[in-house]
Design an enzyme around this catalytic site. Sequence first.
Site, short mmCIF file in Angstrom:
data_model
loop_
_atom_site.label_atom_id
_atom_site.label_comp_id
_atom_site.label_asym_id
_atom_site.label_seq_id
_atom_site.Cartn_x
_atom_site.Cartn_y
_atom_site.Cartn_z
N SER A 1 46.39 27.79 25.49
CA SER A 1 46.94 29.13 25.64
C SER A 1 48.45 29.01 25.87
O SER A 1 48.90 28.22 26.70
CB SER A 1 46.26 29.84 26.81
N GLN B 1 35.28 32.19 39.39
CA GLN B 1 35.85 31.27 40.37
C GLN B 1 36.20 29.94 39.69
O GLN B 1 36.41 29.91 38.49
CB GLN B 1 34.89 31.04 41.56
N ARG C 1 16.75 36.73 52.73
CA ARG C 1 15.81 37.65 52.06
C ARG C 1 15.78 39.04 52.71
O ARG C 1 14.73 39.65 52.88
CB ARG C 1 14.40 37.03 51.97
N ASP D 1 41.04 31.44 38.63
CA ASP D 1 42.25 32.04 38.03
C ASP D 1 42.90 31.14 37.00
O ASP D 1 44.11 31.13 36.85
CB ASP D 1 43.26 32.43 39.12
N GLY E 1 38.32 38.03 39.88
CA GLY E 1 39.18 38.98 39.19
C GLY E 1 39.62 38.36 37.89
O GLY E 1 40.19 37.28 37.89
N HIS E 2 39.29 39.00 36.79
CA HIS E 2 39.68 38.47 35.49
C HIS E 2 40.70 39.39 34.85
O HIS E 2 40.47 40.59 34.73
CB HIS E 2 38.47 38.36 34.55
N THR E 3 41.81 38.82 34.47
CA THR E 3 42.86 39.63 33.84
C THR E 3 42.88 39.34 32.35
O THR E 3 42.89 38.19 31.94
CB THR E 3 44.23 39.28 34.45
N ASN F 1 34.19 39.14 43.99
CA ASN F 1 35.34 38.38 44.51
C ASN F 1 36.17 37.85 43.34
O ASN F 1 37.32 37.49 43.51
CB ASN F 1 34.88 37.24 45.43
N THR G 1 43.01 40.48 45.54
CA THR G 1 43.61 40.64 46.87
C THR G 1 45.12 40.84 46.83
O THR G 1 45.72 41.17 47.86
CB THR G 1 43.34 39.37 47.71
N HIS G 2 45.75 40.59 45.68
CA HIS G 2 47.21 40.69 45.53
C HIS G 2 47.96 39.71 46.43
O HIS G 2 49.15 39.86 46.66
CB HIS G 2 47.71 42.13 45.75
P1 IMP Z 1 35.03 34.64 49.13
O1 IMP Z 1 34.45 34.14 47.84
O2 IMP Z 1 35.56 36.04 49.03
O3 IMP Z 1 34.11 34.43 50.30
O4 IMP Z 1 36.33 33.76 49.44
C1 IMP Z 1 36.24 32.37 49.74
C2 IMP Z 1 37.39 31.61 49.12
O5 IMP Z 1 37.24 31.61 47.70
C3 IMP Z 1 38.76 32.20 49.38
O6 IMP Z 1 39.71 31.15 49.47
C4 IMP Z 1 39.05 33.03 48.13
O7 IMP Z 1 40.42 33.21 47.91
C5 IMP Z 1 38.41 32.15 47.06
N1 IMP Z 1 37.97 32.88 45.86
C6 IMP Z 1 36.84 33.62 45.71
N2 IMP Z 1 36.76 34.12 44.47
C7 IMP Z 1 37.84 33.69 43.81
C8 IMP Z 1 38.30 33.85 42.46
O8 IMP Z 1 37.70 34.50 41.61
N3 IMP Z 1 39.49 33.24 42.16
C9 IMP Z 1 40.17 32.50 43.05
N4 IMP Z 1 39.78 32.31 44.32
C10 IMP Z 1 38.62 32.90 44.69
MG MG Z 2 40.86 35.54 38.99
#
Ligand code: IMP
Ligand code: MG
Length: 336
Positions: free
Chosen positions: A321, A176, A138, A13, A42-44, A40, A251-252
Site C-alpha cells: 500500500s 486488532q 455464561r 491498525d 476501528g477500520h478506516t 473495540n 478512541t482518538h
Molecule cells: P480492549 O480491547 O478495549 O479491552 O483494549 C485492550 C487493549 O487493546 C488496549 O491497549 C487497546 O488500545 C487495544 N486495542 C483493542 N482493539 C484495538 C484495535 O482494533 N486496534 C488497536 N488497538 C486495539
Molecule cells: Mg483500527
Amino acid sequence: MSCTIIVGGFFGDEGKGKIVAHIAHQDHPTVISRGGVGPNAGHTVKVGEKEYGVRMIPSGFVYPDAKLCIGPGVLVDPRVLQKEIDEVGVSGRVFVDGRCGIIDEEHIARDKSSEHLAKKIGSTGSGCGPANSDRVLRLSKQAKDIPELAPYIADVAELVNQAIDNGETVLIEGTQGFGISLYYGTYPYVTSKDTSASQIAADTGVGPTRVDDVIVVFKAFPTRVGEGPFSTEMSLEASHSMGIQEFGTVTHRERRIGNWDGDMARYSAMINGCTQVAITGIDRVDPDCYGATEYDQLSQTAKDFIHQVEVDVGRPVTIISTGPELSQIIDLRKKK
Ligand code: IMP
Ligand code: MG
C-alpha cells in the site's frame, strides 16, 4: 475461488480495512465475514474524498456485491451496529450470527470505570472486556435475544461454509493485531481474545482445512495504542519529525509509533500461518513512493525494505500500500 483470511501482524491498525477493500474489488467475493473481538476495532477506509470508520460491519462493505457477515465469535453492540448500517446504507446485506455475544450499556460502564482496564491496560472503553468475561461466565445475552437485531440474524457459519462449498470467493477479516492477542500478545496489555488467524477462522465458523490463504498485514512503521511494551518504539518527537502522526479510530488517542520489528514479524507470521504478506505505509519508508501502483515505480530504498521484510518473514510480499486511498496500491499476487 478461495477462502482468504486477512489479519493484522503487529498491534492493530495496520490498514487491514484498505487491504480487504482492495482484494474485494479485485477478487469479487460473494461473502465477507468478520471475526475478531468486537466494536473495540476501528477500520478506516478512504474512497476518493470520503473516509469511513467502521467498528462492527466488515470493512469490505465498500465492495457492493458481497454479503457482509459478523461471525458468532464477535461481540455485537446493537447501538453501534445499527448506527453504522444506517450511515453506510447496507441494511439488505448484513448478516449477524444469532450466537454473537451482546455488549450492553453496563459493560461499557464497567470498562470505563475500571481502574485496571481503563487506566492500567488502556482499553478502548467499548465494553468488550467485561462482555467477553460475562460470556465466559455464561451470563451474557446473544444476538438472537435482541428484537432489534431480528432482521439481520442468520447462521453465518452455515452461510460462509456454503459459499466455500459452492466454490465462491470468501474473505474473512480479522481485527486488532497479533501483539494484542490474549494468548500470544504482551499480556496483560492485550485485548480480551486471541487475534490470530486460527481464532478469526473459529470466530466465523470456518475449519482450518478450508482456508487457502492467510494474508498478514504489517505496517512499515508499526503503531500501538494503549499501554504495554513496544520494543521498537520511537519518541513522539522522532515520529513527528518524520511526518508520522496517527490517532485511533475509536478512541482518538494518539498512536505510539515504532520502527520495523523483524523478530516480531517472523513470530507473528509463524503463529498466523502466513502465506502472503501485505505491507502498508511504504510511502513512509520513502515519500517518493507515494501513490505508486507498479513495483517498478518504487525506489531502491523501498525495494530494499520489501526485500528485508521477505527475509524476516520468509514469505512473499504480494501487496504494497502506497497511500491512504484505495487506488494507491501495488498488487503482485498474480505475479508471485
Ligand atoms: P480492549 O480491547 O478495549 O479491552 O483494549 C485492550 C487493549 O487493546 C488496549 O491497549 C487497546 O488500545 C487495544 N486495542 C483493542 N482493539 C484495538 C484495535 O482494533 N486496534 C488497536 N488497538 C486495539
Ligand atoms: Mg483500527
